[in-house]
Write an enzyme that holds these catalytic residues in place. Structure first.
Site, PDB file in Angstrom:
ATOM      1  N   LYS A   1       0.830  -1.214   0.000  1.00  0.00           N
ATOM      2  CA  LYS A   1       0.000   0.000   0.000  1.00  0.00           C
ATOM      3  C   LYS A   1       0.862   1.260   0.000  1.00  0.00           C
ATOM      4  CE  LYS A   1      -4.453  -1.664   1.509  1.00  0.00           C
ATOM      5  NZ  LYS A   1      -5.570  -1.582   2.453  1.00  0.00           N
TER       6      LYS A   1
ATOM      7  N   LYS B   1      -3.873 -10.825  -6.260  1.00  0.00           N
ATOM      8  CA  LYS B   1      -5.197 -11.115  -5.681  1.00  0.00           C
ATOM      9  C   LYS B   1      -6.247 -10.168  -6.265  1.00  0.00           C
ATOM     10  CE  LYS B   1      -5.551  -8.111  -1.696  1.00  0.00           C
ATOM     11  NZ  LYS B   1      -6.066  -7.837  -0.393  1.00  0.00           N
TER      12      LYS B   1
ATOM     13  N   LYS C   1     -10.930  -5.120  -4.249  1.00  0.00           N
ATOM     14  CA  LYS C   1     -12.037  -4.213  -4.500  1.00  0.00           C
ATOM     15  C   LYS C   1     -11.546  -2.813  -4.829  1.00  0.00           C
ATOM     16  CE  LYS C   1     -13.341  -4.517   0.394  1.00  0.00           C
ATOM     17  NZ  LYS C   1     -12.113  -4.367   1.115  1.00  0.00           N
TER      18      LYS C   1
END
Ligand code: TYM
Length: 332
Positions: free
Chosen positions: A115, A197, A200
Protein backbone atom coordinates in the site's frame (compact mmCIF):
# COMPACT_ATOMS: atom_id res chain seq x y z
CA UNK A 1 -21.81 -27.71 23.18
CA UNK A 2 -18.30 -26.49 23.85
CA UNK A 3 -18.30 -24.91 20.39
CA UNK A 4 -21.28 -22.82 21.42
CA UNK A 5 -19.11 -20.67 23.60
CA UNK A 6 -16.34 -20.23 21.07
CA UNK A 7 -16.14 -16.83 19.47
CA UNK A 8 -15.46 -15.86 15.87
CA UNK A 9 -14.65 -12.34 14.80
CA UNK A 10 -14.04 -10.93 11.35
CA UNK A 11 -14.49 -7.78 9.29
CA UNK A 12 -14.34 -6.16 5.89
CA UNK A 13 -13.26 -2.62 5.01
CA UNK A 14 -15.99 -0.53 3.35
CA UNK A 15 -13.40 0.78 0.91
CA UNK A 16 -15.18 -0.34 -2.25
CA UNK A 17 -17.99 -2.59 -3.40
CA UNK A 18 -17.21 -6.06 -2.10
CA UNK A 19 -15.90 -8.55 -4.65
CA UNK A 20 -16.43 -12.27 -5.06
CA UNK A 21 -12.95 -12.52 -3.46
CA UNK A 22 -14.31 -11.05 -0.22
CA UNK A 23 -17.36 -13.24 -0.50
CA UNK A 24 -15.64 -16.55 -1.22
CA UNK A 25 -12.57 -15.89 0.94
CA UNK A 26 -14.44 -14.60 3.96
CA UNK A 27 -18.16 -13.84 4.15
CA UNK A 28 -19.43 -17.13 2.79
CA UNK A 29 -17.50 -18.94 5.49
CA UNK A 30 -18.91 -16.68 8.18
CA UNK A 31 -22.39 -17.76 7.12
CA UNK A 32 -21.43 -21.40 7.61
CA UNK A 33 -19.83 -20.79 10.99
CA UNK A 34 -22.50 -18.64 12.61
CA UNK A 35 -24.49 -21.62 13.83
CA UNK A 36 -21.60 -23.14 15.74
CA UNK A 37 -19.89 -20.06 17.14
CA UNK A 38 -20.73 -16.87 18.95
CA UNK A 39 -20.27 -14.70 15.88
CA UNK A 40 -19.26 -11.06 15.71
CA UNK A 41 -18.81 -9.30 12.37
CA UNK A 42 -17.66 -5.76 11.93
CA UNK A 43 -17.63 -3.16 9.17
CA UNK A 44 -14.13 -1.76 9.74
CA UNK A 45 -14.57 1.86 8.67
CA UNK A 46 -11.62 3.02 10.79
CA UNK A 47 -9.30 0.77 8.80
CA UNK A 48 -10.69 2.16 5.55
CA UNK A 49 -9.45 5.71 6.21
CA UNK A 50 -5.80 4.57 6.16
CA UNK A 51 -6.27 5.17 2.43
CA UNK A 52 -7.94 8.45 1.44
CA UNK A 53 -11.73 7.98 1.08
CA UNK A 54 -14.37 10.37 -0.17
CA UNK A 55 -16.50 10.88 2.98
CA UNK A 56 -19.88 10.50 1.26
CA UNK A 57 -18.70 7.30 -0.42
CA UNK A 58 -17.39 5.87 2.83
CA UNK A 59 -20.71 6.57 4.52
CA UNK A 60 -22.71 4.93 1.73
CA UNK A 61 -20.39 1.93 1.57
CA UNK A 62 -20.70 1.38 5.29
CA UNK A 63 -24.44 0.85 4.83
CA UNK A 64 -23.82 -1.22 1.72
CA UNK A 65 -21.28 -3.48 3.41
CA UNK A 66 -23.67 -4.15 6.27
CA UNK A 67 -26.47 -4.84 3.79
CA UNK A 68 -24.21 -7.26 1.92
CA UNK A 69 -23.40 -9.13 5.12
CA UNK A 70 -27.10 -9.66 5.74
CA UNK A 71 -27.97 -10.33 2.09
CA UNK A 72 -25.21 -12.96 1.93
CA UNK A 73 -26.79 -14.84 4.80
CA UNK A 74 -25.48 -13.42 8.07
CA UNK A 75 -28.46 -13.44 10.37
CA UNK A 76 -28.58 -10.44 12.74
CA UNK A 77 -30.63 -12.53 15.15
CA UNK A 78 -27.79 -15.01 15.57
CA UNK A 79 -24.71 -12.88 14.87
CA UNK A 80 -23.66 -9.47 16.15
CA UNK A 81 -23.14 -7.00 13.31
CA UNK A 82 -21.67 -3.58 13.99
CA UNK A 83 -19.60 -0.69 12.69
CA UNK A 84 -16.10 -0.30 14.13
CA UNK A 85 -16.23 3.47 14.75
CA UNK A 86 -19.38 2.99 16.87
CA UNK A 87 -17.38 1.17 19.54
CA UNK A 88 -14.61 3.43 20.88
CA UNK A 89 -12.82 0.53 22.61
CA UNK A 90 -11.17 -0.41 19.30
CA UNK A 91 -9.17 2.81 19.11
CA UNK A 92 -8.46 2.70 22.85
CA UNK A 93 -7.08 -0.84 22.86
CA UNK A 94 -5.15 -0.15 19.66
CA UNK A 95 -3.22 2.57 21.51
CA UNK A 96 -2.24 0.24 24.31
CA UNK A 97 -1.27 -2.49 21.84
CA UNK A 98 0.79 0.02 19.85
CA UNK A 99 3.06 0.00 22.86
CA UNK A 100 3.49 -3.77 22.53
CA UNK A 101 4.01 -3.78 18.75
CA UNK A 102 7.49 -3.32 17.37
CA UNK A 103 8.52 -0.97 14.60
CA UNK A 104 10.50 -3.78 12.96
CA UNK A 105 7.63 -6.25 12.80
CA UNK A 106 5.21 -3.65 11.45
CA UNK A 107 7.78 -2.71 8.79
CA UNK A 108 7.79 -6.29 7.56
CA UNK A 109 4.06 -6.40 6.77
CA UNK A 110 3.67 -7.01 3.04
CA UNK A 111 0.33 -5.16 2.90
CA UNK A 112 2.02 -2.07 4.34
CA UNK A 113 4.78 -2.33 1.76
CA UNK A 114 2.28 -2.82 -1.08
CA UNK A 115 0.00 0.00 0.00
CA UNK A 116 2.93 2.36 0.62
CA UNK A 117 4.11 1.72 -2.92
CA UNK A 118 0.60 2.27 -4.28
CA UNK A 119 -0.12 5.40 -2.23
CA UNK A 120 3.37 6.91 -2.10
CA UNK A 121 1.93 10.39 -1.43
CA UNK A 122 0.06 9.24 1.69
CA UNK A 123 2.19 6.84 3.73
CA UNK A 124 0.48 7.85 6.97
CA UNK A 125 1.07 6.45 10.44
CA UNK A 126 -2.36 4.77 10.37
CA UNK A 127 -1.32 2.70 7.38
CA UNK A 128 1.71 1.61 9.34
CA UNK A 129 -0.15 0.70 12.55
CA UNK A 130 -3.15 -0.77 10.69
CA UNK A 131 -2.40 -4.35 11.88
CA UNK A 132 -2.39 -3.15 15.50
CA UNK A 133 -5.95 -1.86 15.15
CA UNK A 134 -6.83 -5.19 13.57
CA UNK A 135 -5.28 -7.00 16.55
CA UNK A 136 -7.38 -4.81 18.85
CA UNK A 137 -10.53 -5.75 16.91
CA UNK A 138 -9.88 -9.43 17.40
CA UNK A 139 -8.52 -9.42 20.95
CA UNK A 140 -11.30 -7.23 22.38
CA UNK A 141 -13.76 -10.06 21.79
CA UNK A 142 -11.42 -12.83 22.96
CA UNK A 143 -11.96 -14.47 19.58
CA UNK A 144 -11.02 -18.13 19.15
CA UNK A 145 -11.25 -18.13 15.39
CA UNK A 146 -10.80 -15.48 12.71
CA UNK A 147 -12.19 -16.47 9.30
CA UNK A 148 -10.24 -14.52 6.65
CA UNK A 149 -8.61 -14.91 3.25
CA UNK A 150 -4.98 -15.76 2.68
CA UNK A 151 -3.85 -12.11 2.46
CA UNK A 152 -4.66 -11.59 6.16
CA UNK A 153 -2.54 -14.49 7.41
CA UNK A 154 0.46 -12.30 8.19
CA UNK A 155 -1.68 -9.78 10.10
CA UNK A 156 -3.18 -12.60 12.10
CA UNK A 157 0.25 -13.94 12.98
CA UNK A 158 1.22 -10.49 14.18
CA UNK A 159 -1.95 -10.32 16.27
CA UNK A 160 -0.96 -13.57 17.95
CA UNK A 161 2.58 -12.28 18.56
CA UNK A 162 1.30 -9.06 20.11
CA UNK A 163 -1.18 -10.95 22.30
CA UNK A 164 1.47 -13.41 23.47
CA UNK A 165 3.88 -10.59 24.22
CA UNK A 166 1.25 -8.69 26.21
CA UNK A 167 0.22 -11.83 28.11
CA UNK A 168 3.89 -12.53 28.84
CA UNK A 169 4.46 -9.11 30.38
CA UNK A 170 1.14 -8.47 32.15
CA UNK A 171 -0.21 -11.97 32.74
CA UNK A 172 -2.94 -13.90 30.96
CA UNK A 173 -5.23 -11.29 29.38
CA UNK A 174 -6.02 -12.25 25.78
CA UNK A 175 -7.13 -15.48 24.20
CA UNK A 176 -4.80 -16.37 21.33
CA UNK A 177 -6.87 -16.60 18.15
CA UNK A 178 -6.49 -19.09 15.31
CA UNK A 179 -7.06 -18.28 11.69
CA UNK A 180 -9.73 -19.99 9.63
CA UNK A 181 -8.43 -19.77 6.10
CA UNK A 182 -10.33 -21.81 3.53
CA UNK A 183 -8.66 -23.94 0.88
CA UNK A 184 -9.40 -23.12 -2.74
CA UNK A 185 -11.10 -19.80 -2.10
CA UNK A 186 -8.58 -18.12 0.23
CA UNK A 187 -6.97 -16.28 -2.63
CA UNK A 188 -9.22 -15.45 -5.54
CA UNK A 189 -7.00 -13.85 -8.16
CA UNK A 190 -7.45 -10.76 -10.30
CA UNK A 191 -9.11 -11.54 -13.65
CA UNK A 192 -6.64 -9.24 -15.30
CA UNK A 193 -3.45 -10.54 -13.73
CA UNK A 194 -4.00 -13.96 -12.15
CA UNK A 195 -0.73 -13.73 -10.22
CA UNK A 196 -2.27 -10.92 -8.11
CA UNK A 197 -5.20 -11.12 -5.68
CA UNK A 198 -8.57 -9.79 -6.71
CA UNK A 199 -9.00 -6.48 -4.92
CA UNK A 200 -12.04 -4.21 -4.50
CA UNK A 201 -9.77 -1.16 -4.80
CA UNK A 202 -8.25 -2.19 -8.13
CA UNK A 203 -8.36 0.73 -10.59
CA UNK A 204 -9.21 -1.67 -13.40
CA UNK A 205 -12.86 -2.65 -12.91
CA UNK A 206 -12.38 -5.65 -15.20
CA UNK A 207 -9.95 -7.15 -12.70
CA UNK A 208 -12.69 -7.95 -10.20
CA UNK A 209 -16.29 -9.12 -10.09
CA UNK A 210 -18.24 -7.01 -7.66
CA UNK A 211 -21.05 -8.67 -5.75
CA UNK A 212 -23.34 -6.08 -7.33
CA UNK A 213 -22.28 -6.55 -10.97
CA UNK A 214 -25.24 -7.39 -13.19
CA UNK A 215 -25.41 -10.59 -15.24
CA UNK A 216 -24.07 -9.08 -18.48
CA UNK A 217 -21.15 -7.48 -16.67
CA UNK A 218 -20.26 -10.74 -14.91
CA UNK A 219 -20.40 -12.65 -18.21
CA UNK A 220 -18.32 -10.02 -20.00
CA UNK A 221 -15.68 -9.90 -17.25
CA UNK A 222 -15.37 -13.70 -17.20
CA UNK A 223 -15.04 -13.80 -20.99
CA UNK A 224 -12.21 -11.25 -20.86
CA UNK A 225 -10.38 -12.97 -17.99
CA UNK A 226 -6.70 -13.43 -18.80
CA UNK A 227 -5.80 -17.08 -19.42
CA UNK A 228 -2.88 -18.93 -21.04
CA UNK A 229 -2.48 -19.88 -24.69
CA UNK A 230 -3.32 -23.53 -24.08
CA UNK A 231 -6.96 -24.57 -24.53
CA UNK A 232 -7.40 -27.41 -22.07
CA UNK A 233 -9.47 -26.80 -18.93
CA UNK A 234 -7.31 -28.50 -16.34
CA UNK A 235 -5.59 -27.47 -13.13
CA UNK A 236 -1.84 -27.18 -13.61
CA UNK A 237 1.16 -25.18 -12.53
CA UNK A 238 1.57 -22.07 -14.67
CA UNK A 239 -2.13 -21.99 -15.64
CA UNK A 240 -2.93 -19.34 -13.04
CA UNK A 241 -5.87 -17.86 -14.93
CA UNK A 242 -7.57 -21.23 -15.49
CA UNK A 243 -6.79 -22.40 -11.96
CA UNK A 244 -8.47 -19.25 -10.66
CA UNK A 245 -11.56 -19.67 -12.83
CA UNK A 246 -11.74 -23.31 -11.73
CA UNK A 247 -11.63 -22.16 -8.09
CA UNK A 248 -14.43 -19.69 -8.71
CA UNK A 249 -16.52 -22.22 -10.64
CA UNK A 250 -15.97 -24.86 -7.95
CA UNK A 251 -17.10 -22.44 -5.22
CA UNK A 252 -20.32 -21.57 -7.00
CA UNK A 253 -21.21 -25.08 -8.21
CA UNK A 254 -19.69 -27.34 -5.56
CA UNK A 255 -17.97 -29.36 -8.30
CA UNK A 256 -14.55 -30.97 -7.86
CA UNK A 257 -11.58 -30.39 -10.19
CA UNK A 258 -12.06 -33.82 -11.76
CA UNK A 259 -15.73 -33.09 -12.46
CA UNK A 260 -14.89 -29.72 -13.99
CA UNK A 261 -12.14 -31.17 -16.17
CA UNK A 262 -14.51 -33.86 -17.40
CA UNK A 263 -17.32 -31.38 -18.01
CA UNK A 264 -15.21 -29.19 -20.29
CA UNK A 265 -13.06 -31.81 -21.94
CA UNK A 266 -12.28 -30.83 -25.55
CA UNK A 267 -14.44 -27.70 -25.33
CA UNK A 268 -11.90 -24.89 -25.09
CA UNK A 269 -11.78 -21.86 -22.84
CA UNK A 270 -14.66 -19.92 -24.39
CA UNK A 271 -17.32 -22.39 -23.31
CA UNK A 272 -15.77 -22.71 -19.87
CA UNK A 273 -15.61 -18.94 -19.32
CA UNK A 274 -19.29 -18.60 -20.23
CA UNK A 275 -20.18 -21.37 -17.79
CA UNK A 276 -18.15 -19.66 -15.03
CA UNK A 277 -19.91 -16.36 -15.73
CA UNK A 278 -23.32 -18.01 -15.57
CA UNK A 279 -22.55 -19.85 -12.36
CA UNK A 280 -21.33 -16.64 -10.73
CA UNK A 281 -24.30 -14.59 -11.97
CA UNK A 282 -26.74 -17.27 -10.73
CA UNK A 283 -25.01 -17.36 -7.36
CA UNK A 284 -25.07 -13.59 -6.96
CA UNK A 285 -28.66 -13.02 -8.06
CA UNK A 286 -30.36 -13.82 -4.72
CA UNK A 287 -27.77 -11.75 -2.81
CA UNK A 288 -28.37 -8.81 -5.12
CA UNK A 289 -32.16 -9.02 -4.75
CA UNK A 290 -31.95 -9.07 -0.99
CA UNK A 291 -29.33 -6.30 -1.03
CA UNK A 292 -31.61 -4.03 -3.10
CA UNK A 293 -34.46 -4.62 -0.66
CA UNK A 294 -32.30 -3.89 2.40
CA UNK A 295 -30.87 -0.68 0.93
CA UNK A 296 -34.43 0.66 0.72
CA UNK A 297 -34.69 0.36 4.48
CA UNK A 298 -31.99 2.51 6.07
CA UNK A 299 -33.89 2.61 9.35
CA UNK A 300 -33.64 -1.18 9.61
CA UNK A 301 -29.91 -1.14 8.85
CA UNK A 302 -29.43 1.57 11.46
CA UNK A 303 -31.32 -0.45 14.04
CA UNK A 304 -28.98 -3.39 13.38
CA UNK A 305 -25.96 -1.09 13.71
CA UNK A 306 -27.25 0.38 16.96
CA UNK A 307 -28.10 -2.95 18.53
CA UNK A 308 -24.82 -4.48 17.33
CA UNK A 309 -22.79 -1.58 18.73
CA UNK A 310 -24.42 -1.97 22.14
CA UNK A 311 -23.72 -5.70 22.30
CA UNK A 312 -20.17 -5.28 20.99
CA UNK A 313 -19.48 -2.45 23.43
CA UNK A 314 -20.55 -4.55 26.41
CA UNK A 315 -18.08 -7.31 25.48
CA UNK A 316 -15.27 -5.00 24.40
CA UNK A 317 -15.51 -2.79 27.49
CA UNK A 318 -14.88 -5.81 29.72
CA UNK A 319 -11.63 -6.68 27.95
CA UNK A 320 -10.54 -3.05 27.82
CA UNK A 321 -11.11 -2.58 31.58
CA UNK A 322 -9.02 -5.66 32.26
CA UNK A 323 -6.24 -4.32 30.04
CA UNK A 324 -6.30 -0.87 31.68
CA UNK A 325 -6.07 -2.49 35.11
CA UNK A 326 -3.21 -4.75 34.04
CA UNK A 327 -1.08 -1.94 32.61
CA UNK A 328 -1.57 0.20 35.71
CA UNK A 329 -4.11 2.85 34.72
CA UNK A 330 -6.06 4.20 37.69
CA UNK A 331 -9.70 3.12 37.55
CA UNK A 332 -12.34 5.41 39.07
P1 TYM B 1 -10.42 -6.64 3.38
O1 TYM B 1 -11.50 -5.63 3.51
O2 TYM B 1 -9.29 -6.34 2.47
O3 TYM B 1 -11.03 -8.02 2.92
C1 TYM B 1 -12.09 -8.63 3.64
C2 TYM B 1 -11.94 -10.12 3.66
O4 TYM B 1 -11.89 -10.64 2.34
C3 TYM B 1 -10.71 -11.44 2.18
N1 TYM B 1 -10.24 -11.24 0.81
C4 TYM B 1 -10.06 -12.23 -0.06
N2 TYM B 1 -10.22 -13.56 0.04
C5 TYM B 1 -9.95 -14.31 -1.05
N3 TYM B 1 -9.53 -13.78 -2.23
C6 TYM B 1 -9.36 -12.45 -2.38
N4 TYM B 1 -8.97 -11.94 -3.53
C7 TYM B 1 -9.62 -11.62 -1.25
N5 TYM B 1 -9.56 -10.27 -1.05
C8 TYM B 1 -9.93 -10.07 0.22
C9 TYM B 1 -9.73 -10.88 3.19
O5 TYM B 1 -8.73 -11.83 3.51
C10 TYM B 1 -10.63 -10.58 4.35
O6 TYM B 1 -10.89 -11.73 5.10
N6 TYM B 1 -7.67 -6.18 7.47
C11 TYM B 1 -8.88 -6.75 6.96
C12 TYM B 1 -10.11 -6.30 7.68
C13 TYM B 1 -10.07 -6.47 9.16
C14 TYM B 1 -10.22 -7.68 9.87
C15 TYM B 1 -10.13 -7.32 11.25
C16 TYM B 1 -10.40 -8.99 9.48
C17 TYM B 1 -9.91 -5.48 10.06
N7 TYM B 1 -9.97 -5.99 11.34
C18 TYM B 1 -10.25 -8.30 12.24
C19 TYM B 1 -10.52 -9.96 10.49
C20 TYM B 1 -10.43 -9.61 11.85
C21 TYM B 1 -8.99 -6.37 5.50
O7 TYM B 1 -8.39 -5.45 5.02
O8 TYM B 1 -9.88 -7.06 4.81
Amino acid sequence: MENQQKVIFSGVQPSGILTIGNYLGAIRNWVGLQDDYRSIFCVVDMHAITVRQTPADLRRRTYETLAIYIAAGIDPARSTLFVQSHVPCHAELAWVLNCSAMFGELSRMTQFKDKSAKHADNINAGLFTYPVLMAADILLYQADLVPVGQDQRQHLELCRDIANRFNGVYGETFRIPDGYIPTGSAKIASLNDPTKKMSKSDENVNAFISLLDDRDTVLRKCKRAVTDSDSEVRRAEGKDGINNLMNIYACFTGKSDAEIEREFEGQGYGVFKTAVGEAVADGLAPIQNEFARLMQDKAYLESIMREGAETAFRIARKTLSKVYRKVGFVGL
